[in-house]
Design a protein around this motif. Structure first.
Motif, PDB file in Angstrom:
ATOM      1  N   ASP A 133       0.835  -1.080  -0.094  1.00 54.04           N
ATOM      2  CA  ASP A 133       0.074  -0.004   0.145  1.00 54.04           C
ATOM      3  C   ASP A 133       0.886   1.357  -0.071  1.00 54.04           C
ATOM      4  O   ASP A 133       1.371   1.824   0.967  1.00 54.04           O
ATOM      5  CB  ASP A 133      -1.056   0.155   1.199  1.00 54.04           C
ATOM      6  N   HIS A 134       1.257   1.822  -1.113  1.00 55.51           N
ATOM      7  CA  HIS A 134       1.999   3.044  -1.503  1.00 55.51           C
ATOM      8  C   HIS A 134       1.105   4.179  -1.043  1.00 55.51           C
ATOM      9  O   HIS A 134       1.739   5.551  -1.120  1.00 55.51           O
ATOM     10  CB  HIS A 134       2.190   3.166  -2.864  1.00 55.51           C
ATOM     11  N   THR A 135      -0.184   4.360  -0.673  1.00 51.32           N
ATOM     12  CA  THR A 135      -0.948   5.427  -0.212  1.00 51.32           C
ATOM     13  C   THR A 135      -0.772   5.817   1.287  1.00 51.32           C
ATOM     14  O   THR A 135      -1.113   7.028   1.467  1.00 51.32           O
ATOM     15  CB  THR A 135      -2.339   5.176  -0.510  1.00 51.32           C
ATOM     16  N   GLN A 136      -0.256   5.080   2.025  1.00 50.21           N
ATOM     17  CA  GLN A 136      -0.150   5.228   3.339  1.00 50.21           C
ATOM     18  C   GLN A 136       1.362   6.041   3.701  1.00 50.21           C
ATOM     19  O   GLN A 136       1.305   6.872   4.609  1.00 50.21           O
ATOM     20  CB  GLN A 136      -0.482   4.225   4.196  1.00 50.21           C
ATOM     21  N   ASN A 137       2.076   5.454   3.200  1.00 48.42           N
ATOM     22  CA  ASN A 137       3.590   5.908   3.186  1.00 48.42           C
ATOM     23  C   ASN A 137       4.387   5.637   1.775  1.00 48.42           C
ATOM     24  O   ASN A 137       4.323   4.572   1.385  1.00 48.42           O
ATOM     25  CB  ASN A 137       4.319   5.435   4.482  1.00 48.42           C
ATOM     26  N   PHE A 138       5.258   6.642   1.357  1.00 50.17           N
ATOM     27  CA  PHE A 138       5.805   6.461   0.267  1.00 50.17           C
ATOM     28  C   PHE A 138       7.093   7.063   0.340  1.00 50.17           C
ATOM     29  O   PHE A 138       7.233   8.507   0.643  1.00 50.17           O
ATOM     30  CB  PHE A 138       5.271   6.843  -0.846  1.00 50.17           C
ATOM     31  N   ILE A 139       8.527   6.835   0.066  1.00 47.88           N
ATOM     32  CA  ILE A 139       9.612   7.473   0.268  1.00 47.88           C
ATOM     33  C   ILE A 139      10.176   7.579  -1.507  1.00 47.88           C
ATOM     34  O   ILE A 139      10.430   6.703  -1.920  1.00 47.88           O
ATOM     35  CB  ILE A 139      10.659   6.529   1.078  1.00 47.88           C
ATOM     36  N   CYS A 140      10.245   8.890  -1.697  1.00 46.28           N
ATOM     37  CA  CYS A 140      10.720   9.186  -2.991  1.00 46.28           C
ATOM     38  C   CYS A 140      12.267   9.224  -3.188  1.00 46.28           C
ATOM     39  O   CYS A 140      12.918   9.310  -2.000  1.00 46.28           O
ATOM     40  CB  CYS A 140      10.348  10.722  -3.397  1.00 46.28           C
ATOM     41  N   ASP A 141      12.724   8.862  -4.401  1.00 48.19           N
ATOM     42  CA  ASP A 141      14.165   8.884  -4.454  1.00 48.19           C
ATOM     43  C   ASP A 141      14.441   9.388  -5.891  1.00 48.19           C
ATOM     44  O   ASP A 141      13.643   9.783  -6.441  1.00 48.19           O
ATOM     45  CB  ASP A 141      14.915   7.633  -4.181  1.00 48.19           C
ATOM     46  N   GLY A 142      15.650   9.125  -6.365  1.00 48.55           N
ATOM     47  CA  GLY A 142      15.948   9.443  -7.866  1.00 48.55           C
ATOM     48  C   GLY A 142      17.362  10.008  -7.951  1.00 48.55           C
ATOM     49  O   GLY A 142      18.196   9.831  -7.152  1.00 48.55           O
ATOM     50  N   VAL A 143      17.556  11.210  -8.885  1.00 46.26           N
ATOM     51  CA  VAL A 143      18.760  11.783  -9.248  1.00 46.26           C
ATOM     52  C   VAL A 143      18.775  12.880  -8.134  1.00 46.26           C
ATOM     53  O   VAL A 143      17.920  13.537  -7.722  1.00 46.26           O
ATOM     54  CB  VAL A 143      18.818  12.697 -10.550  1.00 46.26           C
ATOM     55  N   VAL A 144      20.011  12.839  -7.341  1.00 40.60           N
ATOM     56  CA  VAL A 144      20.013  14.007  -6.243  1.00 40.60           C
ATOM     57  C   VAL A 144      20.058  15.326  -6.632  1.00 40.60           C
ATOM     58  O   VAL A 144      19.480  16.337  -6.489  1.00 40.60           O
ATOM     59  CB  VAL A 144      21.311  13.420  -5.516  1.00 40.60           C
ATOM     60  N   CYS A 145      21.072  15.595  -7.846  1.00 37.36           N
ATOM     61  CA  CYS A 145      20.989  16.973  -8.217  1.00 37.36           C
ATOM     62  C   CYS A 145      20.992  16.848  -9.784  1.00 37.36           C
ATOM     63  O   CYS A 145      22.107  16.982 -10.256  1.00 37.36           O
ATOM     64  CB  CYS A 145      22.434  17.427  -7.853  1.00 37.36           C
ATOM     65  N   PRO A 146      19.787  17.102 -10.413  1.00 38.21           N
ATOM     66  CA  PRO A 146      19.541  16.976 -11.791  1.00 38.21           C
ATOM     67  C   PRO A 146      20.405  18.127 -12.580  1.00 38.21           C
ATOM     68  O   PRO A 146      20.640  17.836 -13.482  1.00 38.21           O
ATOM     69  CB  PRO A 146      17.816  17.222 -11.965  1.00 38.21           C
ATOM     70  N   GLU A 147      20.592  19.257 -11.893  1.00 43.66           N
ATOM     71  CA  GLU A 147      21.279  20.340 -12.373  1.00 43.66           C
ATOM     72  C   GLU A 147      22.692  20.028 -12.952  1.00 43.66           C
ATOM     73  O   GLU A 147      23.216  20.178 -13.859  1.00 43.66           O
ATOM     74  CB  GLU A 147      21.593  21.471 -11.515  1.00 43.66           C
ATOM     75  N   LYS A 148      23.267  18.853 -12.115  1.00 50.72           N
ATOM     76  CA  LYS A 148      24.684  18.386 -12.700  1.00 50.72           C
ATOM     77  C   LYS A 148      24.755  17.130 -13.288  1.00 50.72           C
ATOM     78  O   LYS A 148      25.449  16.826 -14.282  1.00 50.72           O
ATOM     79  CB  LYS A 148      25.540  18.305 -11.216  1.00 50.72           C
ATOM     80  N   TRP A 149      23.528  16.032 -12.805  1.00 51.65           N
ATOM     81  CA  TRP A 149      23.696  14.929 -13.204  1.00 51.65           C
ATOM     82  C   TRP A 149      23.514  14.765 -14.790  1.00 51.65           C
ATOM     83  O   TRP A 149      24.427  13.935 -15.363  1.00 51.65           O
ATOM     84  CB  TRP A 149      22.335  14.228 -12.613  1.00 51.65           C
ATOM     85  N   PHE A 150      22.878  15.345 -15.236  1.00 49.80           N
ATOM     86  CA  PHE A 150      22.647  15.139 -16.877  1.00 49.80           C
ATOM     87  C   PHE A 150      23.833  15.823 -17.816  1.00 49.80           C
ATOM     88  O   PHE A 150      23.733  15.683 -19.136  1.00 49.80           O
ATOM     89  CB  PHE A 150      21.258  15.751 -17.422  1.00 49.80           C
ATOM     90  N   SER A 151      24.684  16.498 -17.054  1.00 49.20           N
ATOM     91  CA  SER A 151      25.843  16.702 -17.871  1.00 49.20           C
ATOM     92  C   SER A 151      27.104  15.907 -17.766  1.00 49.20           C
ATOM     93  O   SER A 151      28.055  16.238 -17.999  1.00 49.20           O
ATOM     94  CB  SER A 151      26.407  18.435 -17.575  1.00 49.20           C
ATOM     95  N   GLN A 152      26.964  14.985 -16.659  1.00 49.60           N
ATOM     96  CA  GLN A 152      28.016  14.321 -16.331  1.00 49.60           C
ATOM     97  C   GLN A 152      28.295  13.040 -17.558  1.00 49.60           C
ATOM     98  O   GLN A 152      27.158  12.355 -17.789  1.00 49.60           O
ATOM     99  CB  GLN A 152      27.772  13.452 -14.918  1.00 49.60           C
ATOM    100  N   SER A 153      29.233  12.792 -17.718  1.00 51.89           N
ATOM    101  CA  SER A 153      29.485  11.711 -18.768  1.00 51.89           C
ATOM    102  C   SER A 153      29.541  10.105 -17.932  1.00 51.89           C
ATOM    103  O   SER A 153      29.304   9.244 -18.348  1.00 51.89           O
ATOM    104  CB  SER A 153      31.246  11.624 -19.377  1.00 51.89           C
ATOM    105  N   ILE A 154      29.748  10.206 -16.609  1.00 50.59           N
ATOM    106  CA  ILE A 154      29.640   9.086 -16.028  1.00 50.59           C
ATOM    107  C   ILE A 154      28.558   9.402 -14.821  1.00 50.59           C
ATOM    108  O   ILE A 154      28.558  10.195 -14.099  1.00 50.59           O
ATOM    109  CB  ILE A 154      30.930   8.819 -15.152  1.00 50.59           C
TER     110      ILE A 154
END
Length: 245
Positions: free
Chosen positions: A38-59
């Protein structure tokens, strides 16, 4: 993908994901049971920490971990990794690993200890990673892998979409390689590589998969670091030989 596109698409994904609930079959105490998710009661988001940097990184190193735990719904990145307080041992270790992944090449292995200040959240290395926890709700401090895999089965499409949006070049599995088999509907480790690196296709490009321990393991820090860097360097050398053929 631009950072703006990432943020909008991730918001749509998370908004829909948080509405999901249902049951999935798993094994507990050697018996098949129906696990309520049941994701409606509690849900922990995650993903890219700093999109401003991430998408310009080669690694772009993404850590595929088991679960985060805590009360209620919250955001691992905004409420935790981007804070400026004293860092936990696990995230300090992730920072060190990231330093090594960004600095190691097929010819040079980044020495242990060459990372500068990693004693606080929001450090320069945490800003250059993405994190995906398989189990987004109901997390515990001690993981049950049958349950983790059940969550992966229930959320397979959402987890695949999150990986696509993050678009990593390297996935570090924190004892979660079996989850990739579920997400991608294939045996990622089918070639039985003793050096513990594999490859998958994501968004039309090759992604390196490092099959490793969870960063919260109790093995010595220096052994953790050089073990992962050795696997990574062997993968880089193998790729160099392949391209050179």
């Amino acid at each position: 993908m631009t950072q703006e596109q990432y943020k909008l698409k991730m918001k749509d994904l998370i908004d829909n994901w948080q509405q999901r609930n249902g049951t999935v079959k798993t094994v507990q105490h050697k018996q098949e049971v129906e696990l309520l998710i049941d994701h409606t009661q509690n849900f922990i988001c995650d993903g890219v920490v700093c999109p401003e940097k991430w998408f310009s990184q080669s690694i772009r190193p993404l850590y595929l971990l088991k679960e985060a735990y805590g009360e209620g719904s919250w955001d691992l990145i905004a409420d935790h990794l981007c804070k400026s307080g004293q860092i936990s041992q696990m995230w300090r270790r992730v920072s060190k690993w990231t330093s090594g992944l960004l600095g190691t090449t097929e010819n040079t292995l980044m020495p242990y200890g060459n990372w500068g200040d990693v004693d606080h959240y929001g450090n320069e290395y945490l800003q250059k990673i993405a994190v995906v926890n398989v189990k987004k709700s109901g997390g515990k401090s001690s993981s049950n892998m049958d349950e983790i895999r059940a969550y992966a089965q229930f959320d397979r499409e959402e987890l695949l979409r999150e990986l696509e949006l993050c678009d990593p070049t390297v996935i570090v599995c924190g004892y979660t390689a079996s989850v990739l088999d579920i997400i991608f509907k294939t045996s990622v480790r089918k070639d039985g590589n003793e050096n513990l690196f594999y490859h998958i296709q994501l968004n039309g490009h090759d992604v390196l998969v490092l099959d490793y321990w969870h960063p919260a393991n109790q093995y010595p820090d220096v052994m953790n670091y050089y073990g992962l860097m050795s696997i990574y360097q062997q993968a880089l050398l193998a790729e160099k030989r392949r391209v050179g053929l």
